[in-house]
Every structure is written in structure tokens, then in C-alpha cells.
Design an enzyme around this catalytic site. Structure first.
Site, short mmCIF file in Angstrom:
data_model
loop_
_atom_site.label_atom_id
_atom_site.label_comp_id
_atom_site.label_asym_id
_atom_site.label_seq_id
_atom_site.Cartn_x
_atom_site.Cartn_y
_atom_site.Cartn_z
N HIS A 1 0.84 -1.20 0.00
CA HIS A 1 0.00 0.00 0.00
C HIS A 1 0.87 1.25 0.00
O HIS A 1 1.23 1.78 1.05
CB HIS A 1 -0.94 -0.03 1.20
CG HIS A 1 -1.86 -1.20 1.19
ND1 HIS A 1 -1.46 -2.47 1.55
CD2 HIS A 1 -3.17 -1.30 0.83
CE1 HIS A 1 -2.48 -3.31 1.43
NE2 HIS A 1 -3.52 -2.62 0.99
N LEU B 1 -9.16 -3.05 10.24
CA LEU B 1 -9.15 -1.64 10.63
C LEU B 1 -9.96 -1.39 11.91
O LEU B 1 -11.01 -1.98 12.13
CB LEU B 1 -9.68 -0.78 9.49
CG LEU B 1 -8.81 -0.77 8.22
CD1 LEU B 1 -9.41 0.13 7.16
CD2 LEU B 1 -7.39 -0.34 8.53
N ASP C 1 -8.43 7.08 7.80
CA ASP C 1 -9.87 7.31 7.68
C ASP C 1 -10.67 6.03 7.89
O ASP C 1 -11.73 6.05 8.53
CB ASP C 1 -10.19 7.89 6.29
CG ASP C 1 -9.60 9.28 6.09
OD1 ASP C 1 -9.99 10.19 6.84
OD2 ASP C 1 -8.74 9.45 5.20
N ASN D 1 -6.43 11.77 4.99
CA ASN D 1 -6.20 12.09 3.58
C ASN D 1 -7.48 12.03 2.76
O ASN D 1 -7.46 12.27 1.55
CB ASN D 1 -5.11 11.20 2.98
CG ASN D 1 -5.44 9.71 3.09
OD1 ASN D 1 -6.58 9.30 2.89
ND2 ASN D 1 -4.44 8.91 3.42
N HIS E 1 -3.73 3.89 -3.57
CA HIS E 1 -3.90 3.21 -2.28
C HIS E 1 -3.07 1.92 -2.20
O HIS E 1 -2.26 1.75 -1.29
CB HIS E 1 -5.38 2.88 -2.04
CG HIS E 1 -5.62 2.01 -0.84
ND1 HIS E 1 -5.61 2.49 0.44
CD2 HIS E 1 -5.86 0.68 -0.75
CE1 HIS E 1 -5.84 1.50 1.29
NE2 HIS E 1 -6.00 0.38 0.58
N SER F 1 -25.78 -9.61 35.61
CA SER F 1 -26.32 -10.81 34.95
C SER F 1 -25.27 -11.89 34.73
O SER F 1 -25.54 -13.08 34.93
CB SER F 1 -26.95 -10.43 33.60
OG SER F 1 -28.11 -9.66 33.78
N GLU G 1 -19.63 -4.58 22.96
CA GLU G 1 -18.92 -5.86 22.95
C GLU G 1 -17.70 -5.87 22.03
O GLU G 1 -16.65 -6.41 22.38
CB GLU G 1 -19.87 -7.00 22.55
CG GLU G 1 -20.71 -7.56 23.67
CD GLU G 1 -22.04 -6.83 23.82
OE1 GLU G 1 -22.87 -7.28 24.63
OE2 GLU G 1 -22.24 -5.82 23.12
N ASP H 1 -36.69 -14.48 26.64
CA ASP H 1 -36.15 -13.42 25.77
C ASP H 1 -36.21 -13.80 24.29
O ASP H 1 -35.95 -12.95 23.43
CB ASP H 1 -34.71 -13.10 26.17
CG ASP H 1 -34.65 -12.20 27.40
OD1 ASP H 1 -35.56 -11.36 27.55
OD2 ASP H 1 -33.72 -12.34 28.19
N HIS I 1 -31.93 -14.00 21.83
CA HIS I 1 -31.05 -14.16 22.98
C HIS I 1 -30.71 -15.62 23.27
O HIS I 1 -29.93 -15.91 24.18
CB HIS I 1 -31.71 -13.55 24.23
CG HIS I 1 -31.68 -12.05 24.26
ND1 HIS I 1 -32.14 -11.28 23.22
CD2 HIS I 1 -31.23 -11.18 25.21
CE1 HIS I 1 -32.01 -10.00 23.52
NE2 HIS I 1 -31.44 -9.91 24.71
#
Length: 652
Positions: free
Chosen positions: A26, A116, A152, A182, A256, A374, A401, A459, A463
Site C-alpha cells: 500500500h 481496521l 480514515d 487524507n 492506495h 447478569s 462488545e 427473551d 437471545h
């Protein structure tokens, strides 16, 4: 030409040639960010080029890991164990210069990056760990900055922004984010997908914002980093840069991942005023390695400090090193306290063991995704980590999470801390990327995933975990342990503490208890025979968690046929045992093999074979009473025994 600019030009030259030589990499960000990383390494980063790293070194994370060629070139210039030959081996099998930075492969790489945003969250974890240990032992023994280079794309990923929000709330003032803005990603200009004002966004999250109009200018870069180090908040330095500056495709997405062809590379180097192939003049090496010499002196002074501490304050010296050591834990005693309490929910047993162990192994830290009441993953006398209590052992990650898993990785990588994170098993899906990353790096993090089965009921299917056990078990290097008994629960912690292997404990909401023939020692093997009928067994039944007790009920109904129940709390550990052990567990001549688990994991096929039976979950269940949902899904001892008998008659 100014010596700094000359050094940057040669840095750009060998970086571009590294990528061109590999015909892969890159070029864009690696060239565009050269002034930023040069300023960091030359003027600010406290680093160590030795194999044994100085504990008070600054941490640097290349979150935008695709800019790895620039990092390797910097390491080469500043005296790390990266040679010209290593640069020439960029992206080749077995090299010290892989396509993305890899922990324990590349010198000075603090964490594996590439996906990323993960690196940003790792850096937040490192900053948390630094603040914890600095408060505990003082700035002389533990004090450093954590720098993170991001592009970015890193700030588009949710994990990066989740982690930055947490960092702002915790006021991690030793964290500095070097944002290479950039405005270009693979598809084109960033405005096709986002028009966020990052400055205002980070201000709103509690960060200080420093804006550098020309991020390709060395003097502006180094001044901005110097200013960032004086902040009482985490800092984002927004460097406006031109991607691929100096190349024909500069400022566009075309550069890139564009290795410069031979002719373009030659033109690029001519424009820079550099010469030779993979060449750097001695004056540039000498100039860059002034920073190496300065840091060696700082690191030597730290070693002297430690040696003097040993003589002048032996108690503090012992306390400092003892804190990180693995302690002697009486696991049998912990087990006895659980047994004396009788049956309890698996999550409660898990929380009790965590608390008992953390009293002894006091470098346990961690938290949950807003679910401590919980999941019970909370150190009761540990205090809550915050801006005002850096000694708190419990971290409130918020409902994040994905970031929680990656931040926990960063904490573990910073130093020899035992780290835990926790949520419901159904939400472990949010954490798959950081779970994979910690497994790759063998980072000692424990995940406590509770509400492990469809029997949580009311639930509903969102769940009720069905696929999650199978997903987690597929991660290479991750021990997934689903305890059925108190012994297995204690063994799970023992395995984690003693091996420092990334581990998942999957705990029930329903009650578990100690079962006859279960033991810590047996559970450590990952699988063992827990029940056998008086009639010579011809049927093998494999099970985990709540289904082990169910399997024993089934086996008792198969007395005339004969059955053996094998509890498999961790299939990876069981599979790793020597054949001599597995032969004592498995039946030599079983007629039928059966697996019972409230999941849709296909792992059981390797145990039961083509003609075996698997009693699992093949569809999403309804909302309702947990035991009714469990029964309606077919987890009934009489029903299962009836089906096994019918099948057994066919093959007898």
C-alpha cells in the site's frame, strides 16, 4: 536540503521501493504518512531496540496496518533488527516483514493489526493498563505514552469509535491518536460514505483535538505531537495529508494499493533527490540513530533505577515483581466452597471462582458489556476503574462488545495482567474479530459468556444462542470450555491461569452441581468418562454443560443396552491428549455413538461418525418458559433414550 527533510526523502524512497520490489503493498498511506512517523520516532517515541523490551517504553500501534512498509522502514532507519534484506523480503513467506504487522514476528510490534479499527481499541486497552499500573507503582516504575496511527478507514469502523468513546469517558490522557486524514479510501473520496466532522465528534467524546493543516510537513508534525503530550485528556492529532504524495497518482484512490512500476519509482526517487537502490547515506543513519542512543541511555537509567530499588527499598521491589507472577492457588479448596453451597447457576459458580482466584492472583482485571449483575463477572472487592480510581479492577465497557474484546486484548498485551471480559453467549458474535486476534497473538484474556442455552427462554430466539458454540470452537487457538460441574468450572480457570491461553468459559443460567466421577484433574484433559452403566457399555454418549446431567439420565434408561457418558468440557483440549489417554475414555468397540448438546455445532460429527446420532438444535426456538423451550426442542431424557434404543436395534 534540511537534514530532516533529507531523512524523510530517503525514508519515502526505501518504503516505496520495498513495496515495488514485492509487487504488492500500500504505497499511498505509507508515503503520505512518512513525516508523521518520522517525527514520532525521531523526537518523541521512547523505544527500545533490544530483544528484552524496556517496561517503560512508549507503546506504538499501527492501527492502519496496511501502512506496514513505512513502519518497517522506520524500524530499519532507527536501528531495530530490520535489515535491508528484510525489507527486500517484504510480504514473502517466513519473513520478518509480513504484509501487516504481526505480534511476536516483527521487532517492536506491540499488537497484530490489519483489520481496521482493532488497533485503536488495542491502544485504548494499553492506555488503561498503563494508568492502572502507574497509579499502583508510581511514575518512576510505570509511565509511558501510547501512540496510535490510524487512517480514515480505522475511524469508520465501529470498533474504533466505540473504543474512542470509552477512552474519552475514562480521560486517558496518555493516549495520543495520530490521525492521517487524507480523505481517501479504496472506493474513492471519503465523502461518498461519510461527512462526519471528526474534530467536533472527538470533542464531543471528551478528547482534545489538535489540527495540523499540512501533515506532510515534519516541523508541524513534531510540534503537534509535543503539544499532545501536555494534555489532560486523550488527544487526536488530525494531520491533513496527501495520499501518495509525490507520485503520479497522488491524492487519488488509485495509489492506495499501487506498487510503483520501475519507471515511476525511478522518477519518484529523482524528484526526491535520492540515489541508489535500497540505499540510505551514512549521515542519515547516524542522524536517525541519535534517537536510538538517547533511548538506550533512558532505558539504561531505568535499569539502574530498578537495581537501586532492590537495595534501597527491597519491599517495593518485591511487591513490583511479585504482582506479575503466577501465584500458587489451592483449586481444591475453591472447589470445596462451591460443593458446600450445593447446586447453583453456572454463572454464579463462575463468578464465585473468579472472586476466589482474584484474591490470590491479584492482577486480574476486566469487566462486562454493561452486564455485571447478569453474568456475575465482577470482582466484588476490586473497585470500579474510572478517571478518579485508576486502581479499580472492574472496567465498565458500556454496551460495546466489539470494542470490549479488542480493548481487553490491549490490556493483556501491555503487561502480564490477567484480563477478562464478559457478555451473553448470544452476543459473542459481536466479538468474533477480537477473539480471532487474541487467539492469533496468544493474548491471555478470558471471556465469560453466560446464558449459554435455549433454556434462557422468555427473551426469545434473539437471545437464545444456537450457532455460537460452533462459531467459537472454529477459532484456532481459542479454548472454549462449557462446564457441566463445579470441578469443570474450577478446572476452566486453572487452565486459563496456568497456560495463559485465550479462553472462553460458557456458563449456564440454569443450575449445575458437582456430579459423581467429576474432578478437576479429569476436566483438565478436556474430556473424560463421567458415568457408565453396570451393563457393559456399547453406546457412547458425548455431552457438555447442562446436557451432561441429561445424558446421565439417558444412560440410566439404557441400562439393558449399556452406555458410557463422556463429558467434553473442551473438545480442543480433549483432542490434544495422547492416544493412550483417549483410549481410556473412549469405548474400544462401541456399537453406537451419540452426542447431546443444545447447539447446532457440527463438531460432534468427528466423535459420532457418519452413522451416529446428534441431539442438537436445528432451528430457532420460541419465546417462553426456559424449561418448556428446552423440552420442546427435544431435550427430554425419555424421548432421547427411546430414539437411541430404536437406532441401536437397527445396528445391533
Amino acid at each position: 536540503m534540511d537534514i530532516n527533510q533529507k531523512a524523510i526523502n530517503y525514508l519515502k524512497s526505501i518504503t516505496a521501493e520495498t513495496i515495488s520490489n514485492a509487487k504488492s503493498g500500500h504505497t499511498g498511506s505509507a508515503i503520505g504518512a512518512s513525516s508523521i512517523l518520522f517525527a514520532l520516532f525521531k523526537d518523541h517515541l521512547r523505544f527500545s531496540t533490544q530483544k528484552k523490551q524496556c517496561p517503560v517504553r512508549d507503546r506504538f500501534v499501527l492501527s492502519a496496518g496496511h501502512a506496514s512498509a513505512l513502519l518497517y522502514s522506520c524500524l530499519h532507519l532507527f536501528g531495530f533488527d530490520i535489515s535491508v534484506e528484510d525489507l527486500k523480503s517484504f510480504r514473502t513467506c517466513g519473513s520478518k516483514t509480513p504484509g501487516h504487522p504481526e505480534y511476536n514476528v516483527v521487532p517492536a510490534v506491540e499488537t497484530t493489526t490489519g483489520p481496521l479499527g482493532q488497533g485503536i481499541a488495542n491502544a485504548v486497552g494499553m492506555a488503561i493498563a498503563e494508568s492502572m499500573l502507574c497509579e499502583r507503582f508510581g511514575k518512576e516504575l510505570v509511565s509511558n505514552y501510547t501512540y496510535c496511527y490510524a487512517g480514515d478507514g480505522c475511524l469508520m469502523e465501529g470498533v474504533g469509535m466505540e473504543a474512542c468513546s470509552l477512552a474519552g469517558a475514562l480521560k486517558l490522557n496518555k493516549l495520543i491518536l495520530l490521525y492521517d486524514s487524507n480523505n481517501i479510501t479504496i472506493d474513492g473520496n471519503t465523502n461518498i460514505a461519510t461527512v462526519d466532522d471528526m474534530g467536533k465528534k472527538f470533542e464531543a467524546m471528551g478528547w482534545r483535538v489538535i489540527f495540523v493543516k499540512n501533515g506532510n510537513e515534519y516541523k508541524d508534525c513534531t510540534k503537534a505531537i509535543a503539544a499532545a503530550k501536555k494534555s489532560d485528556k486523550p488527544v487526536i492529532v488530525i494531520f491533513k495529508t496527501v495520499i501518495g504524495l509525490g507520485t503520479k497518482k497522488a491524492g487519488t484512490n488509485a495509489v492506495h494499493a499501487y506498487p510503483l512500476p520501475k519507471e515511476e519509482l525511478a522518477e519518484f526517487k529523482t524528484a526526491l533527490g535520492v540515489e541508489g537502490s535500497f540505499y540510505v547515506p551514512d549521515e542519515i543513519y547516524d542522524y536517525c540513530r541519535i534517537s536510538k542512543t538517547k533511548n538506550e541511555q533512558l532505558n539504561s537509567a531505568y535499569n539502574n533505577l530498578i537495581n537501586n530499588l532492590k537495595v534501597q527499598n527491597s519491599e517495593k521491589y518485591k511487591e513490583f515483581f511479585a504482582y506479575f507472577k503466577q501465584k500458587n492457588i489451592n483449586y481444591a479448596k475453591i472447589l470445596s466452597t462451591l460443593v458446600s453451597d450445593g447446586e447453583m447457576a453456572g454463572r454464579d459458580a463462575c463468578g464465585k471462582v473468579l472472586n476466589e482466584i482474584s484474591k490470590i492472583q491479584n492482577n486480574f482485571v476486566g469487566g462486562t458489556a454493561d452486564l455485571a449483575p447478569s453474568t456475575k463477572a465482577y470482582i466484588n472487592d476490586g473497585g470500579d476503574f474510572s478517571e478518579n480510581n485508576r486502581l479499580g479492577k472492574n472496567i465498565h465497557f458500556g454496551i460495546r462488545e466489539h470494542a470490549m474484546g479488542a480493548v481487553a486484548n490491549g490490556i493483556a498485551l501491555y503487561s502480564d495482567l490477567y484480563v477478562f471480559d464478559s457478555t451473553f453467549l448470544a452476543f459473542s458474535n459481536y466479538m468474533l474479530p477480537p477473539l480471532k486476534m487474541r487467539a492469533m497473538m496468544n493474548a491471555p484474556v478470558l471471556s465469560v459468556f453466560t446464558h449459554d442455552s435455549i433454556d434462557i427462554g422468555e427473551d426469545g430466539p434473539t437471545h437464545q444462542p444456537i450457532e455460537q458454540l460452533g462459531q467459537l470452537r472454529q477459532i484456532v487457538g481459542l479454548n472454549v470450555i462449557r462446564p457441566a460441574t463445579f470441578s469443570e468450572m474450577v478446572a476452566a480457570y486453572k487452565i486459563f491461569v496456568e497456560t495463559k491461553t485465550p479462553t472462553v468459559i460458557v456458563a449456564t443460567k440454569s443450575k449445575i452441581k458437582e456430579l459423581e466421577n467429576s474432578s478437576i484433574e479429569s476436566a483438565e484433559h478436556g474430556g473424560y468418562a463421567i458415568f457408565e452403566t453396570k451393563t457393559s457399555p456399547k453406546i457412547e454418549i458425548f455431552a457438555t454443560g447442562r446436557e451432561v446431567a441429561l445424558a446421565i439420565e439417558v444412560a440410566k434408561l439404557l441400562e439393558s443396552e449399556g452406555a458410557r457418558v463422556i463429558s467434553v468440557p473442551c473438545e480442543k483440549l480433549f483432542d490434544s491428549q495422547p492416544d493412550s489417554y483417549k483410549k481410556t475414555v473412549r469405548l474400544k468397540s462401541s456399537k453406537l455413538k451419540v452426542a447431546i448438546e443444545a447447539s447446532c455445532d457440527y463438531v460432534w460429527h468427528k466423535y459420532v461418525g457418519e452413522n451416529g446420532l446428534i441431539f442438537g438444535v436445528t432451528d430457532y426456538q420460541t419465546s417462553g418458559n426456559g424449561n418448556e423451550v428446552y423440552f420442546n426442542a427435544g431435550f427430554d431424557s425419555k424421548l432421547i433414550a427411546k430414539k437411541i434404543k430404536a437406532n441401536y436395534k437397527k445396528i445391533k
